[in-house]
Write an enzyme that holds these catalytic residues in place. Structure first.
Site, PDB file in Angstrom:
ATOM      1  N   LYS A 286       0.804  -1.216   0.000  1.00  0.00           N
ATOM      2  CA  LYS A 286       0.000   0.000   0.000  1.00  0.00           C
ATOM      3  C   LYS A 286       0.842   1.273   0.000  1.00  0.00           C
ATOM      4  O   LYS A 286       0.488   2.277  -0.605  1.00  0.00           O
ATOM      5  CB  LYS A 286      -0.935  -0.007   1.212  1.00  0.00           C
ATOM      6  CG  LYS A 286      -2.029  -1.071   1.150  1.00  0.00           C
ATOM      7  CD  LYS A 286      -2.930  -0.989   2.365  1.00  0.00           C
ATOM      8  CE  LYS A 286      -4.122  -1.931   2.254  1.00  0.00           C
ATOM      9  NZ  LYS A 286      -3.740  -3.334   2.228  1.00  0.00           N
TER      10      LYS A 286
ATOM     11  N   GLU B 294      -2.534   6.210   8.187  1.00  0.00           N
ATOM     12  CA  GLU B 294      -3.394   6.940   7.262  1.00  0.00           C
ATOM     13  C   GLU B 294      -4.414   7.750   8.050  1.00  0.00           C
ATOM     14  O   GLU B 294      -4.961   7.281   9.050  1.00  0.00           O
ATOM     15  CB  GLU B 294      -4.105   5.929   6.356  1.00  0.00           C
ATOM     16  CG  GLU B 294      -4.943   6.519   5.260  1.00  0.00           C
ATOM     17  CD  GLU B 294      -5.488   5.413   4.361  1.00  0.00           C
ATOM     18  OE1 GLU B 294      -4.782   5.026   3.414  1.00  0.00           O
ATOM     19  OE2 GLU B 294      -6.596   4.919   4.636  1.00  0.00           O
TER      20      GLU B 294
ATOM     21  N   HIS C 203     -14.322  -3.142   8.978  1.00  0.00           N
ATOM     22  CA  HIS C 203     -13.587  -2.979   7.721  1.00  0.00           C
ATOM     23  C   HIS C 203     -13.808  -4.103   6.721  1.00  0.00           C
ATOM     24  O   HIS C 203     -13.109  -4.182   5.715  1.00  0.00           O
ATOM     25  CB  HIS C 203     -12.083  -2.802   7.987  1.00  0.00           C
ATOM     26  CG  HIS C 203     -11.771  -1.726   8.971  1.00  0.00           C
ATOM     27  ND1 HIS C 203     -12.004  -0.388   8.700  1.00  0.00           N
ATOM     28  CD2 HIS C 203     -11.259  -1.775  10.224  1.00  0.00           C
ATOM     29  CE1 HIS C 203     -11.640   0.340   9.752  1.00  0.00           C
ATOM     30  NE2 HIS C 203     -11.191  -0.485  10.679  1.00  0.00           N
TER      31      HIS C 203
ATOM     32  N   ARG D 117      -6.961  -8.180  -9.004  1.00  0.00           N
ATOM     33  CA  ARG D 117      -7.674  -9.440  -9.181  1.00  0.00           C
ATOM     34  C   ARG D 117      -9.151  -9.139  -9.372  1.00  0.00           C
ATOM     35  O   ARG D 117      -9.574  -7.975  -9.326  1.00  0.00           O
ATOM     36  CB  ARG D 117      -7.500 -10.315  -7.933  1.00  0.00           C
ATOM     37  CG  ARG D 117      -7.885  -9.584  -6.638  1.00  0.00           C
ATOM     38  CD  ARG D 117      -7.937 -10.482  -5.443  1.00  0.00           C
ATOM     39  NE  ARG D 117      -7.991  -9.759  -4.198  1.00  0.00           N
ATOM     40  CZ  ARG D 117      -9.067  -9.188  -3.666  1.00  0.00           C
ATOM     41  NH1 ARG D 117     -10.201  -9.227  -4.336  1.00  0.00           N
ATOM     42  NH2 ARG D 117      -9.027  -8.569  -2.495  1.00  0.00           N
TER      43      ARG D 117
END
Length: 616
Positions: free
Chosen positions: A116, A200, A235, A297
């Site tokens: 990430k 983040e 999440h 994907r």
């Protein structure tokens, strides 16, 4: 065109790939572990190869076994599905080096987007907006804490190699950072073999919006519009829909153009998803939407995109992997209607969403009203199959389409209400309540909705009196002291057990050949109803304070000592099972009188872990 395909996966995605491949005349090869010897994907494939024991690290995650199976069966190509090895660049390269066709992006694209932190840097360079945070290589806890302080709380700690909600923690304050970091790193190392994290900024009212992209080997990249996956629990996505509520044309064009730039920046080939986080505190606008990550994907929620575009994404994958150009150009693609998908899981919302394993003695899916094309069930199990502790507990994906959002939402709710599973518990009723939530119904959804109202949504449904009476009437023979009413059938009262609870019902006379028990179904849930017996043989709920393992797993942390005083709700220990951490807490104020669990211990279902003696 590819003529033979090995699917390096299991469950519903393997069945879904087989369905399209068969329609294209492609021979399919399945792989399976010990636990999956009788699985649906094994039965549906043209051929199947055993690849090892049930644990994923000894079967589905062993690339050498997958390649050996492909060689032994003469497979021409390998499709990884999602999860497992689907985003493993080394495996993708090994497939190519073996002279096989890899149905997926170039290994270099997987590598570029796999971490990430590196992906965000690359996206910023490509002009794609990214969320503020720390993405550096220094992983010293003190430095990470300092960077979180700079960003400002709340923050998200996210595993750089993470996905599916694993390896992610929300931190509300500096005091909570150290514990959250340790837990996140531990889960990341166990799930991905990499404990590096990034920091983040947490958006207060976030919406999760993603764009389906597709590229070919001829330089073409298109988008197939957006999906909204904002309804989440811890999440993890619960209900997905396409298109996104409140998305105006200008914002859609800007968002999708950014997604195409992101895909082109890594020379993307095949199906991929660019995930964005949007500020949901007001109307959607391009300047309040930021890149989060790319999934290289096919996504679990791809059916909603298929439903609104009329495109078979797996067919596109196979055609592109065969060297063909994209079947359609951007101007050929448009949105038709609305689609929603719900993930039906074998879990018990009333018990903290603990996975529920066992044999599916009853598995009944509801159908959408109207034409069959308005409803779709993607599943990898049938009635009589086992929900295994080794894999993700998803039973099926239930998808509904409508001319507009309300119609799609109502059709999905009806399909879920008519779903019945026994004795395994499911989240069907929870999903129905979520669809009926006023904010969701109005399209006002952010990722915190279930966190705020989840307790009410998780309350178990109660069968109606009419449903209970209908079931009870089949349990008790006629002619036993019935009460008489004018112009009405004979009725009487009798005692029954509903899930172990004694209840009194007024019922119509039953048959002369009663059953010993009956399943009653309503609101997406099934209950066992039985005649009450005075000998008490049915038992009762355990209130002894015995804390037992709800499923097989590994004890990874013990928070109390023998003799310690505890309060109701206090954390006792953490059990790792079904790829997730589960916290077990004290049922009431009391004292730890017995402690049978130690860190690292493997335990079986119903094993005694802690005994709490209630305070007088």
């Amino acid at each position: 065109m590819i003529t033979s395909l090995l699917i390096a996966n299991r469950g519903e995605i393997a069945c879904r790939i087989i369905r399209t491949a068969r329609a294209m005349g492609i021979r399919t090869i399945a792989v399976f572990s010990d636990a999956d010897a009788q699985a649906l994907h094994v039965r549906e494939a043209d051929e199947a190869v055993h690849i090892g024991p049930s644990p994923t690290r000894e079967s589905y995650l062993v690339g050498e076994k997958i390649l050996a199976a492909a060689k032994a069966t003469g497979a021409e190509a390998i499709h990884p599905g999602y999860g497992f090895l689907s985003e493993n660049a080394e495996f993708a390269q090994a497939v190519i080096d073996a002279g096989l066709v890899w149905v997926g992006p170039n290994p270099s694209s997987i590598t570029a987007m796999g971490l990430k932190d590196a992906a965000k840097t690359l996206m910023a360079e490509a002009g794609v907006p990214v969320t503020p945070g720390y993405m550096g290589a220094n992983q010293e806890p003190d430095l990470l804490r300092q960077e979180a302080d700079k960003v400002g709380y709340p923050v998200l700690i996210k595993a750089v190699a993470g996905g599916g909600g694993k390896g992610m923690r929300l931190v509300e304050s500096a005091d909570a950072f150290a514990d959250a970091l340790a837990s996140c790193k531990r889960e990341a190392a166990a799930s991905f073999g990499n404990d590096h994290v990034l920091i983040e900024k947490y958006i207060a009212s976030p919406r999760h919006i993603e764009v389906q992209v597709f590229g070919d080997r001829h330089g073409n990249v298109v988008h197939l519009f957006e999906r909204d996956c904002s309804l989440q629990r811890r999440h993890q996505k619960v209900i997905e829909e396409a298109p996104a509520p409140g998305m105006d044309l200008a914002t859609r064009e800007a968002l999708c153009a950014a997604a195409v730039r992101a895909a082109k920046a890594v020379d993307y080939v095949g199906a991929g998803t660019i995930e964005f986080i949007a500020d949901g505190s007001g109307a959607l606008s391009a300047d309040r939407i930021w890149f989060m990550e790319m999934n290289t994907r096919l996504q679990v929620e791809h059916p909603v995109t298929e439903a609104i575009t009329g495109v078979d994404l797996v067919e596109w994958q196979l055609r592109v992997a065969s060297g063909e150009p994209l079947p359609l150009a951007q101007h050929d693609l448009s949105i038709d209607g609305w689609a929603m998908e719900a993930r039906l899981y074998a879990e018990d919302p009333a018990k903290g969403f603990l996975p529920s394993i066992g044999r599916l003695e009853l598995l009944q899916f509801g159908e959408s009203e109207g034409a069959k094309e308005t409803g779709r069930i993607d599943t990898g199990v049938t009635q009589g199959a086992e929900v295994s502790p080794f894999y993700d507990p998803m039973i099926a994906k239930i998808i509904a389409w409508g001319d507009d959002r309300d119609e799609a939402r109502e059709r999905l709710g009806a399909m879920l209400e008519d779903t019945a599973v026994w004795p395994v518990r499911t989240n069907a009723s929870f999903l129905v309540k979520a669809l009926q939530h006023p904010d969701f119904a109005a399209g006002k959804v952010d990722t915190g909705l279930i966190g705020r109202d989840g307790e009410a949504l998780a309350q178990p449904p109660v069968p109606s009196a009419d449903t209970l009476r209908a079931g009870a009437s089949s349990l008790v023979p006629a002619g036993i002291a019935p009460g008489l009413r004018l112009n009405a059938p004979p009725r009487r009262t009798a005692w029954f057990l509903l899930e172990g609870e004694k209840i009194e019902l007024e019922i119509d006379d039953g048959s002369d050949e009663p059953a010993s028990s009956v399943l009653v179904t309503e609101q997406g849930q099934a209950w066992l109803l039985a005649p009450w017996r005075r000998d008490g043989a049915h038992g009762a709920a355990d209130s002894s304070g015995a804390i037992v393992a709800p499923m097989p797993g590994k004890v990874i942390a013990v928070e109390v000592k023998q003799g310690e005083t505890v309060t109701k709700g206090q954390k006792l220990l953490t059990l790792e099972a079904m790829k997730m951490e589960h916290t077990l807490t004290a049922p009431f104020d009391g004292t730890v009188r017995a402690l049978a669990a130690t860190p690292g211990q493997q335990v079986q279902v119903d094993a005694l872990l802690v005994q709490i003696e209630e305070t007088d």
